[in-house]
Design a protein around this motif. Structure first.
Motif, PDB file in Angstrom:
ATOM      1  N   ARG A  31      -4.339   1.688   5.598  1.00  0.00           N
ATOM      2  CA  ARG A  31      -3.369   1.116   6.539  1.00  0.00           C
ATOM      3  C   ARG A  31      -4.020   0.833   7.892  1.00  0.00           C
ATOM      4  O   ARG A  31      -3.786  -0.205   8.506  1.00  0.00           O
TER       5      ARG A  31
ATOM      6  N   SER B 255       2.551   4.844   1.103  1.00  0.00           N
ATOM      7  CA  SER B 255       3.047   5.417   2.360  1.00  0.00           C
ATOM      8  C   SER B 255       2.499   6.820   2.597  1.00  0.00           C
ATOM      9  O   SER B 255       2.655   7.366   3.685  1.00  0.00           O
TER      10      SER B 255
ATOM     11  N   THR C  47       0.844  -1.182   0.000  1.00  0.00           N
ATOM     12  CA  THR C  47       0.000   0.000   0.000  1.00  0.00           C
ATOM     13  C   THR C  47       0.881   1.233   0.000  1.00  0.00           C
ATOM     14  O   THR C  47       2.090   1.144   0.219  1.00  0.00           O
TER      15      THR C  47
ATOM     16  N   GLU D 137      -4.222  -2.756   9.721  1.00  0.00           N
ATOM     17  CA  GLU D 137      -3.716  -2.902  11.088  1.00  0.00           C
ATOM     18  C   GLU D 137      -4.794  -3.491  11.999  1.00  0.00           C
ATOM     19  O   GLU D 137      -4.511  -4.365  12.815  1.00  0.00           O
TER      20      GLU D 137
ATOM     21  N   GLU E  23      -3.671   6.344   4.502  1.00  0.00           N
ATOM     22  CA  GLU E  23      -3.772   6.079   5.933  1.00  0.00           C
ATOM     23  C   GLU E  23      -5.036   5.302   6.313  1.00  0.00           C
ATOM     24  O   GLU E  23      -4.962   4.357   7.118  1.00  0.00           O
TER      25      GLU E  23
ATOM     26  N   TYR F  18       3.597  -4.497   9.582  1.00  0.00           N
ATOM     27  CA  TYR F  18       4.518  -4.004   8.567  1.00  0.00           C
ATOM     28  C   TYR F  18       5.670  -4.983   8.409  1.00  0.00           C
ATOM     29  O   TYR F  18       6.107  -5.629   9.369  1.00  0.00           O
TER      30      TYR F  18
END
Length: 151
Positions: free
Chosen positions: A121, A113, A111, A125, A118, A131
């Protein structure tokens, strides 16, 4: 909502894939875009699912077989009208269940950065992805982050 394997022939699906690719160009330099176009998604090692609410496309996602024990999530995208309605969570859960049923021991993804990525991500998570270093054919790239989950 219904999740089904998709043959990539629906105009709605084709348009969402175009929108996905266009969105990548807004946030990533060309050399860092790893999203797959329509023909790339039609490779035998890739399965694409679509999420439907009646006749409306709510999202798409794909699972690529890297080897007998490792899969990669590709092309997760929610239609604009269905953002923040749980589509991505349902689809990600479906992809993880499918990876488990295939006997994969690990599922990974790439994905961006940048700030625009976000929300994605945070979703990964929340599902236990961690990661990791680049996997498969990926290399270090300041515009990419790599995540994996043991199954």
């Amino acid at each position: 909502m219904k999740i089904k394997i998709d043959d990539l022939r629906s105009n709605q699906v084709v348009e969402l894939i175009r929108e996905h690719l266009h969105g990548m160009t807004l946030h990533s330099p060309p050399e860092s875009i790893h999203a797959l176009d329509l023909s790339s998604l039609q490779q035998p090692e890739i399965t694409v699912w679509s999420v439907w609410e009646g006749e409306d496309l709510a999202g798409i996602g794909a699972l690529k077989q890297l080897d007998d024990h490792h899969g990669e999530i590709k092309s997760m995208r929610t239609s604009k009208a269905y953002l923040r309605k749980g589509v991505a969570k349902r689809l990600l859960n479906h992809l993880i269940e499918e990876a488990n049923s295939r006997g994969y021991k690990q599922i990974s993804l790439e994905t961006g950065s940048m700030e625009a990525f976000e929300p994605a991500r945070k979703l990964y998570e929340a599902f236990g992805f961690q990661y990791c270093e680049p996997f498969a054919d990926y290399t270090e790239d300041p515009n990419s982050l790599y995540m994996t989950k043991a199954l």
